[in-house]
Design a protein around this motif. Structure first.
Motif, PDB file in Angstrom:
ATOM      1  N   ASP A  27     -12.746   8.006  -1.123  1.00  0.00           N
ATOM      2  CA  ASP A  27     -12.935   8.804  -2.349  1.00  0.00           C
ATOM      3  C   ASP A  27     -13.422  10.211  -2.007  1.00  0.00           C
ATOM      4  O   ASP A  27     -12.905  11.208  -2.520  1.00  0.00           O
ATOM      5  N   ALA A  28     -14.392  10.279  -1.115  1.00  0.00           N
ATOM      6  CA  ALA A  28     -14.944  11.590  -0.735  1.00  0.00           C
ATOM      7  C   ALA A  28     -13.900  12.433  -0.023  1.00  0.00           C
ATOM      8  O   ALA A  28     -13.789  13.646  -0.253  1.00  0.00           O
ATOM      9  N   ALA A  29     -13.127  11.810   0.852  1.00  0.00           N
ATOM     10  CA  ALA A  29     -12.106  12.561   1.584  1.00  0.00           C
ATOM     11  C   ALA A  29     -11.058  13.112   0.620  1.00  0.00           C
ATOM     12  O   ALA A  29     -10.631  14.271   0.741  1.00  0.00           O
ATOM     13  N   LEU A  30     -10.663  12.300  -0.334  1.00  0.00           N
ATOM     14  CA  LEU A  30      -9.684  12.789  -1.323  1.00  0.00           C
ATOM     15  C   LEU A  30     -10.295  13.912  -2.157  1.00  0.00           C
ATOM     16  O   LEU A  30      -9.626  14.910  -2.461  1.00  0.00           O
ATOM     17  N   ALA A  31     -11.565  13.772  -2.477  1.00  0.00           N
ATOM     18  CA  ALA A  31     -12.216  14.808  -3.284  1.00  0.00           C
ATOM     19  C   ALA A  31     -12.261  16.143  -2.553  1.00  0.00           C
ATOM     20  O   ALA A  31     -12.195  17.206  -3.180  1.00  0.00           O
ATOM     21  N   VAL A  32     -12.381  16.105  -1.241  1.00  0.00           N
ATOM     22  CA  VAL A  32     -12.429  17.371  -0.510  1.00  0.00           C
ATOM     23  C   VAL A  32     -11.041  17.848  -0.115  1.00  0.00           C
ATOM     24  O   VAL A  32     -10.917  18.884   0.545  1.00  0.00           O
ATOM     25  N   GLY A  33     -10.006  17.085  -0.461  1.00  0.00           N
ATOM     26  CA  GLY A  33      -8.664  17.602  -0.244  1.00  0.00           C
ATOM     27  C   GLY A  33      -7.774  16.824   0.692  1.00  0.00           C
ATOM     28  O   GLY A  33      -6.704  17.315   1.073  1.00  0.00           O
ATOM     29  N   ALA A  34      -8.170  15.624   1.080  1.00  0.00           N
ATOM     30  CA  ALA A  34      -7.302  14.812   1.938  1.00  0.00           C
ATOM     31  C   ALA A  34      -5.982  14.536   1.246  1.00  0.00           C
ATOM     32  O   ALA A  34      -5.920  14.409   0.022  1.00  0.00           O
ATOM     33  N   ASP A  35      -4.945  14.385   2.052  1.00  0.00           N
ATOM     34  CA  ASP A  35      -3.647  13.992   1.517  1.00  0.00           C
ATOM     35  C   ASP A  35      -3.535  12.481   1.359  1.00  0.00           C
ATOM     36  O   ASP A  35      -2.735  12.006   0.563  1.00  0.00           O
ATOM     37  N   GLY A  36      -4.294  11.764   2.143  1.00  0.00           N
ATOM     38  CA  GLY A  36      -4.191  10.319   2.071  1.00  0.00           C
ATOM     39  C   GLY A  36      -5.170   9.647   3.003  1.00  0.00           C
ATOM     40  O   GLY A  36      -6.051  10.302   3.577  1.00  0.00           O
ATOM     41  N   ALA A  37      -4.995   8.332   3.145  1.00  0.00           N
ATOM     42  CA  ALA A  37      -5.931   7.541   3.933  1.00  0.00           C
ATOM     43  C   ALA A  37      -5.185   6.480   4.719  1.00  0.00           C
ATOM     44  O   ALA A  37      -4.133   6.000   4.292  1.00  0.00           O
ATOM     45  N   VAL A  38      -5.774   6.114   5.845  1.00  0.00           N
ATOM     46  CA  VAL A  38      -5.196   5.118   6.754  1.00  0.00           C
ATOM     47  C   VAL A  38      -6.274   4.077   7.045  1.00  0.00           C
ATOM     48  O   VAL A  38      -6.760   3.976   8.165  1.00  0.00           O
ATOM     49  N   PRO A  39      -6.672   3.304   6.044  1.00  0.00           N
ATOM     50  CA  PRO A  39      -7.814   2.408   6.225  1.00  0.00           C
ATOM     51  C   PRO A  39      -7.397   1.024   6.717  1.00  0.00           C
ATOM     52  O   PRO A  39      -6.563   0.365   6.093  1.00  0.00           O
ATOM     53  N   GLY A  40      -7.984   0.565   7.814  1.00  0.00           N
ATOM     54  CA  GLY A  40      -7.677  -0.763   8.343  1.00  0.00           C
ATOM     55  C   GLY A  40      -7.905  -1.854   7.307  1.00  0.00           C
ATOM     56  O   GLY A  40      -7.150  -2.833   7.232  1.00  0.00           O
ATOM     57  N   LEU A  41      -8.929  -1.678   6.498  1.00  0.00           N
ATOM     58  CA  LEU A  41      -9.266  -2.695   5.503  1.00  0.00           C
ATOM     59  C   LEU A  41      -8.182  -2.835   4.437  1.00  0.00           C
ATOM     60  O   LEU A  41      -8.136  -3.838   3.722  1.00  0.00           O
ATOM     61  N   ALA A  42      -7.286  -1.854   4.347  1.00  0.00           N
ATOM     62  CA  ALA A  42      -6.190  -1.961   3.385  1.00  0.00           C
ATOM     63  C   ALA A  42      -5.238  -3.097   3.740  1.00  0.00           C
ATOM     64  O   ALA A  42      -4.449  -3.530   2.903  1.00  0.00           O
ATOM     65  N   ASN A  43      -5.282  -3.602   4.963  1.00  0.00           N
ATOM     66  CA  ASN A  43      -4.537  -4.828   5.256  1.00  0.00           C
ATOM     67  C   ASN A  43      -5.020  -5.958   4.355  1.00  0.00           C
ATOM     68  O   ASN A  43      -4.226  -6.734   3.836  1.00  0.00           O
ATOM     69  N   VAL A  44      -6.331  -6.040   4.217  1.00  0.00           N
ATOM     70  CA  VAL A  44      -6.940  -7.142   3.481  1.00  0.00           C
ATOM     71  C   VAL A  44      -6.797  -6.934   1.973  1.00  0.00           C
ATOM     72  O   VAL A  44      -6.539  -7.860   1.228  1.00  0.00           O
ATOM     73  N   ASP A  45      -6.986  -5.706   1.543  1.00  0.00           N
ATOM     74  CA  ASP A  45      -6.958  -5.423   0.099  1.00  0.00           C
ATOM     75  C   ASP A  45      -6.166  -4.157  -0.204  1.00  0.00           C
ATOM     76  O   ASP A  45      -6.724  -3.135  -0.612  1.00  0.00           O
ATOM     77  N   PRO A  46      -4.849  -4.210  -0.027  1.00  0.00           N
ATOM     78  CA  PRO A  46      -4.057  -2.996  -0.289  1.00  0.00           C
ATOM     79  C   PRO A  46      -4.150  -2.559  -1.751  1.00  0.00           C
ATOM     80  O   PRO A  46      -4.205  -1.359  -2.031  1.00  0.00           O
ATOM     81  N   HIS A  47      -4.193  -3.536  -2.652  1.00  0.00           N
ATOM     82  CA  HIS A  47      -4.265  -3.173  -4.063  1.00  0.00           C
ATOM     83  C   HIS A  47      -5.499  -2.326  -4.337  1.00  0.00           C
ATOM     84  O   HIS A  47      -5.453  -1.368  -5.110  1.00  0.00           O
ATOM     85  N   GLY A  48      -6.606  -2.682  -3.716  1.00  0.00           N
ATOM     86  CA  GLY A  48      -7.849  -1.932  -3.934  1.00  0.00           C
ATOM     87  C   GLY A  48      -7.714  -0.480  -3.504  1.00  0.00           C
ATOM     88  O   GLY A  48      -8.095   0.445  -4.227  1.00  0.00           O
ATOM     89  N   TYR A  49      -7.173  -0.258  -2.320  1.00  0.00           N
ATOM     90  CA  TYR A  49      -7.063   1.125  -1.838  1.00  0.00           C
ATOM     91  C   TYR A  49      -6.045   1.924  -2.645  1.00  0.00           C
ATOM     92  O   TYR A  49      -6.225   3.118  -2.881  1.00  0.00           O
ATOM     93  N   VAL A  50      -4.961   1.255  -3.072  1.00  0.00           N
ATOM     94  CA  VAL A  50      -3.978   1.968  -3.893  1.00  0.00           C
ATOM     95  C   VAL A  50      -4.589   2.336  -5.245  1.00  0.00           C
ATOM     96  O   VAL A  50      -4.416   3.455  -5.746  1.00  0.00           O
ATOM     97  N   ARG A  51      -5.365   1.411  -5.813  1.00  0.00           N
ATOM     98  CA  ARG A  51      -6.060   1.691  -7.069  1.00  0.00           C
ATOM     99  C   ARG A  51      -6.996   2.897  -6.880  1.00  0.00           C
ATOM    100  O   ARG A  51      -7.025   3.828  -7.687  1.00  0.00           O
ATOM    101  N   LEU A  52      -7.761   2.843  -5.818  1.00  0.00           N
ATOM    102  CA  LEU A  52      -8.683   3.941  -5.509  1.00  0.00           C
ATOM    103  C   LEU A  52      -7.930   5.264  -5.396  1.00  0.00           C
ATOM    104  O   LEU A  52      -8.347   6.297  -5.958  1.00  0.00           O
ATOM    105  N   TYR A  53      -6.820   5.258  -4.692  1.00  0.00           N
ATOM    106  CA  TYR A  53      -6.027   6.485  -4.519  1.00  0.00           C
ATOM    107  C   TYR A  53      -5.552   7.015  -5.865  1.00  0.00           C
ATOM    108  O   TYR A  53      -5.651   8.216  -6.155  1.00  0.00           O
ATOM    109  N   ARG A  54      -5.052   6.111  -6.695  1.00  0.00           N
ATOM    110  CA  ARG A  54      -4.532   6.550  -8.001  1.00  0.00           C
ATOM    111  C   ARG A  54      -5.632   7.094  -8.899  1.00  0.00           C
ATOM    112  O   ARG A  54      -5.440   8.106  -9.591  1.00  0.00           O
TER     113      ARG A  54
END
Lengths: 311, 311, 311, 311
Positions: free
Chosen positions: B202-229
C-alpha cells in the motif's frame, strides 16, 4: 592415479586465460599448465575463484577441465570447483567436471540463498552422496557470507563426507582449530587442510597445514614450491624470507585504481597481466563485467615483477 | 502480446512446486498458475527467489518456463529470472528462458564475485545488449550484497538498458528516489518500479510504485489484487486494512523454528505448506538443502491461514 | 620509567574483577595483577575489551588505572585503553587515564559514527596531538566495523602519530604487511606491532611481531610467557606445542550456551570463572548486561582448566 | 508538564551548533531552538545522532540539555539521548541528562560489545529500572549493528520497560509490525512509534506512526510540520507532495564528495551549512574528526535550499 589422502603441497588455483572475445584460450591454458608443472606444483585446482569460475559459462568450465585433464594425463592430481548456489545445481557441476576427468571437487556452502549451519551440513552430505570423487570444502567468506564453523568441518570429516578444506578466510586461528581436530578425531585420517592465502603459507605450514592453494602461484609457482620445500625441511628462516618476497610480489594485486574498479578486477587482472608480461599467456583479458587494467596499471604490475626478479 | 511499458499490477514470483523427489511437479505448477490467474494477477514472475530459482537445475528452470508459457498462452505477461553470478552465465540463462518463451528477464547485480558500481553498470549494459527482451533489475540485498544505487538505476533506465526495477530491499526511501527520477529524466518513460515487499505494498503504491511482486501472493492472490485495486481507486483506508490482513498472514513465514533452520527454509516451506493446505499443490516439499517444516510447524501455518479466512 | 620503544613481550589485557554489585573489586584486581606479574608478563594493558572497558563507568575506569599504577609502581609498563566513539570523547579519556598514571594509551578508530579512512587518520592525528603519552592503535573489527588499512597505520607510524598497533583482527596476512612496513619506512623505528590473538601468538612472533596481548593470558600468564620465551629463543617446535596447549585451553571461551547468550558474555564470563576457580579473584561476575554463566557452564570451564593442568 | 503518552508529532533531533573551537555555541543553539519552535515542532530530541551526540564530550552534552531546557521552560517535551556502549555507562548519562531537565531518554542497544537479544532485553530492563523518566528505544542499524526485533520491542513495551521506539532503520515493514502490535497487546497503550526517516514520513504516518524524528527538520521544520498536519487531516495527496519536496531537499546530504569523506561528514556538514546559510546558526563547523565541506560543496547545499524555496 589414486587421489592422495591427504592432498599435500602447492596446488594453484589455475587462472583461465581468455581470448579477446572472452572464449577459453586453449593454447594459453596449456602453456600456463606447463609453466605450473615446470614450477613443480603438486596438483592443479581448476575452476576456483582465481580461475574466474564464477564468470565462465558451463561450456567454458567443461572445456577447461577436459583440456587440462587431457594434457596432464594423470601426472598430478586435478581438482575442479563445482561452484554454484545450492545442492542440485552443484551436483550438476560435479557430474560435469568428473565426467571431464576431475579427480576431486571443491564445493562452497550454499550462497545467494540465506543459510543456517544445519542447511550447510545437509548440503555437503547430499553433495558427497552424489559425487563419485572426494569433496573438498571451500571456505571463502569474501564470496560466501558466513564461515564454515571448524566444528562442522570436523564432524563432516569424521563422517567421511569431506576429504579436505580449502580455507580462504585468512583466519589462521580458526584454521588451526581444524588442524588440531584432524587426527584427534576418529575417522579424520587423510583429511587435507589447505590454506587459500597467498600471504601466510609459511605460518599455515608451521601450524600443520597440508598444503596451500595460492592464486599468486600462477605468477610464481617456483617461489611457492621453494617455500613449501623449505618449510617441509624445517628451514623456517629461509621459508620466511621466501614468503616475504612473495608477499611483496602480492602487492601487484592492488595495481588497479580502487576508485575505478573492485578488488577482484584488480587482482585477477593483475595475475593475468603478470602472466602475459612473463610470456606465459597470449592475452591478459578478464571476463565480463570486470574492468580491464589500464596501460598505466599494467606498468605497475611490471614493476612488481621486476622487483621480485621475475622479468 | 507486447510486453507492457510500464509493467503494472500484481506480479507474483511464482512458487515452483516439487515432487517428493525434488523434480518440478508440472500438474501442481499448472494448478498454481490457474489459482493465480483466477486471483486476477497481472503478470507472472517465474524463477525468482520465491520460485527457488537458486535451487533449481537448468533443466528444471527450463521446464518451469516452458510449462507456464504453454499454459497461459499470451493471456498475461510472463517474466523469468536469469539468476546467476556474472554476465556470461546470466546471458546463457537469458537465452534459455527467452527460448522457452519468457517476455522479460529479471537480473541481479553480479554476486559471489565482489563488485563495484562500475562493474554492475557494465554487467547490465552487456546483459541488455545480449537480451532479445526487456531487462528488469532485481535488487535483493539479502542475497546479493550491496545495493543498486538509485542513481545507477536511473542512469541505466535513461539509456534504455533497464525496463524496470524489482526492489526487494524493504527500503522505501530509496525506492521513492527511483520513482521520483522516473519521468523527471528523459528516456525513462515506461520504466516500471515494482516493490518486492509483502508488507508495504500500500505504501509503495502510494508513493508511486507501478506494481508489486509479493511472494505471499502465491498464497493469497485475491488479497493482493484487491489491495492493488483499492489503492488504484484511491481508497487508501480500505487498502491499508487489506494490507494489514496480509501482514498478519505473513506471520506464517516464521513458522519454522529458527534454532533448527534458516529464515529461507521457514518462509519458502511455509508458502508451500499453505498452498498444500489450500489444495493448490500436491506436495509441500522444498528443494535441497532446505530443512523441511515439521508437522507442528505446518500446524502453525494452518493457524495463520485460518486467521486470515483462507481455510 | 621510560615507555619502551618498541614495546615487546606479553602484555595481557587485564580483566576487571567486579563485586557482586558490579563495583570494581580492588583486592581482586590487585591479586590478579600480582598473579600476572608473578607469571612474568612484560606489561599490563588496562581498560581493553577483555577488561570490559566498554562496560565500566568513567569512575570505574579511573579506579582501575589508579589502583594498578599505584600497585606496580613503575615495575613494568602500564597501558590503558581510551575507548570511546570519537575524538573529543577519546581525548577526555586520554586525559583521565594519563592523570591516573597510564604510560601509553590504546585507541580505536571512531565507531558508532560511520567512518571514512580520511576521518580515521584525522582522528588519530588529533588524539596524538592531545596526548601526553604514546598512542597505540587498536584494530578490533568485531567491535569497530571496518579495518585499519595497513597503509594508513604505516603512514601514521612514519609521521610519529602512532607508537604501535594492537591487531585483534585475526588476519595474519594484514598483520604481516604492517610488520614488513616497519623499518622499511623512514620514521617507523620503535613502532610496536602486537597481536591481540590468543591462538596464533607463535605464528605472529615468527612473522615478526613484537609481542602479544592475549586475553587468555589472564588465566595462564605463565603459559604465554613461556611461549614468548621459546619463540624468542628460536625453539619453534616447543613454542608451537605450548601454543597448542593454550589453544585447547581457549575452548573455555565457548562454555556459555550460544542460544542463551552472546559470544562476549561467554568468553568474558569464562575468563573470570577460570580466575575465580584458580583462586585469583573473589567473584566471577561480569558487568551488565552480560548474561552470567550457569553452574553447569562453570563446570565446563573447570574441565578446560583441568585438561590444561591448571587446577 | 507531564510527558505525553504517546508522544506524537514532529520531534527534530536538534543539531548542536559549535564554535570554530568545537565548543557548544550557546547563542546559535538558542537560535536554532527558536527556529524549530517557530516552525511548530511538537518536541525536541537533544543528543541524538544528528545532534552529534557521539562526538560531544560529557560536558558538552550536559551544556546542551541545560541550555535548551532552561530556554523552552516546559513549553514542549524535551527528550535526550543517553548514547553509550553498555548499561552502566548509559545509566550515568541518564542521570546526567535527567538532572539537566530531560523528560525522557532515548537509548540504543549495546554496541562495541557484541550482543545477543537476551542481552539487549536485559540492558533495557536495567536502564528502565534506573531511569526516573520514560525510556525510548533507538533502533539505528547504521550505528548499532543488528536490529531491535519487533517482538522484543513489543515485549518490553507490554512490560512497561519502553515508552516508545525511534526507528531509524528505514524498514517500513518492520516498523509496521511494531505499530500493529501496539494496542493489540495488553499494556502497550501510550507506546509511541516514531520514524527516524526523513524520506518516508508520509508513509509512516499512513501506516500508523505517532510521529517523526527527521534530521532534516532542523533545516525545514515548517515543511515537516505542514506534512504532519496534512497527514493528520487525511489529505494524503498534499502530504505526499510536501514529502516529495522534502525528499528533493534531502539531496543536500550528498553535497560532500564521497571520495574525500564519509556519509556522516557530508550529511551533518550539509545540515549545518544549510542552517548557517539560512542565518539560523553562526558557524557551520562539525565536530572532529569529521571532514568539513569545501566552499564548492557548500554551494551545492545552497542550490538545494534555493530549489526548495528556502533562500
Amino acid at each position: 592415479m589414486t587421489f592422495p589422502a591427504p592432498l599435500t603441497g602447492v596446488v594453484p588455483p589455475v587462472c583461465t586465460p581468455l581470448t579477446p572475445d572472452r572464449e577459453v584460450d586453449v593454447p594459453s591454458l596449456l602453456s600456463l599448465v606447463d609453466h605450473l608443472v615446470a614450477g613443480g606444483v603438486h596438483g592443479l585446482f581448476l575452476l576456483g575463484s582465481t580461475s574466474e569460475a564464477a564468470f565462465l559459462t558451463d561450456r567454458g568450465r567443461r572445456q577447461v577441465v577436459e583440456t587440462v585433464v587431457a594434457h596432464v594425463g594423470g601426472q598430478l592430481p586435478v581438482l575442479a570447483g563445482a561452484i554454484d548456489m545450492t545442492t542440485a545445481r552443484v551436483l550438476d557441476h560435479v557430474a560435469a567436471v568428473t565426467a571431464a576427468g576431475a579427480q576431486a571437487v571443491v564445493v562452497t556452502a550454499p550462497f545467494y540463498a540465506p543459510t543456517h549451519p544445519a542447511e550447510i551440513a545437509r548440503h555437503y552430505r547430499r553433495v558427497a552422496a552424489g559425487s563419485p570423487v572426494p569433496v573438498i570444502a571451500y571456505d571463502i567468506p569474501v564470496s560466501v557470507p558466513g564461515r564454515l564453523p571448524a566444528e562442522l568441518v570436523l564432524e563432516l570429516a569424521a563422517d567421511g563426507v569431506l576429504a579436505g578444506l580449502k580455507d580462504s578466510s585468512g583466519d589462521l586461528g580458526g584454521f588451526r582449530e581444524v588442524v588440531a581436530g584432524v587426527g584427534a578425531r576418529a575417522g579424520t585420517t587423510g583429511f587435507s587442510v589447505l590454506t587459500g592465502s597467498e600471504l601466510i603459507v609459511d605460518a599455515a605450514l608451521a601450524v600443520g597445514a597440508d598444503g596451500a592453494v595460492p592464486g599468486l602461484a600462477n605468477v610464481d609457482p617456483h617461489g611457492y614450491v621453494r617455500l613449501y620445500r623449505l618449510a617441509r625441511a624445517g628451514d623456517w628462516d629461509a621459508a620466511r624470507a621466501e614468503q616475504e618476497r612473495l608477499c611483496a610480489l602480492f602487492g601487484l594485486t592492488r595495481a588497479g585504481d580502487p576508485v575505478r574498479m573492485g578488488a577482484g578486477s584488480s587482482a585477477l587482472g593483475a595475475f593475468k597481466a603478470a602472466l602475459y608480461l612473463r610470456g606465459v599467456i597470449g592475452c591478459p583479458v578478464t571476463a565480463e563485467p570486470q574492468i580491464p587494467l589500464s596501460a598505466g596499471e599494467i606498468k605497475r604490475v611490471e614493476a612488481f615483477l621486476a622487483a621480485a626478479g621475475l622479468v
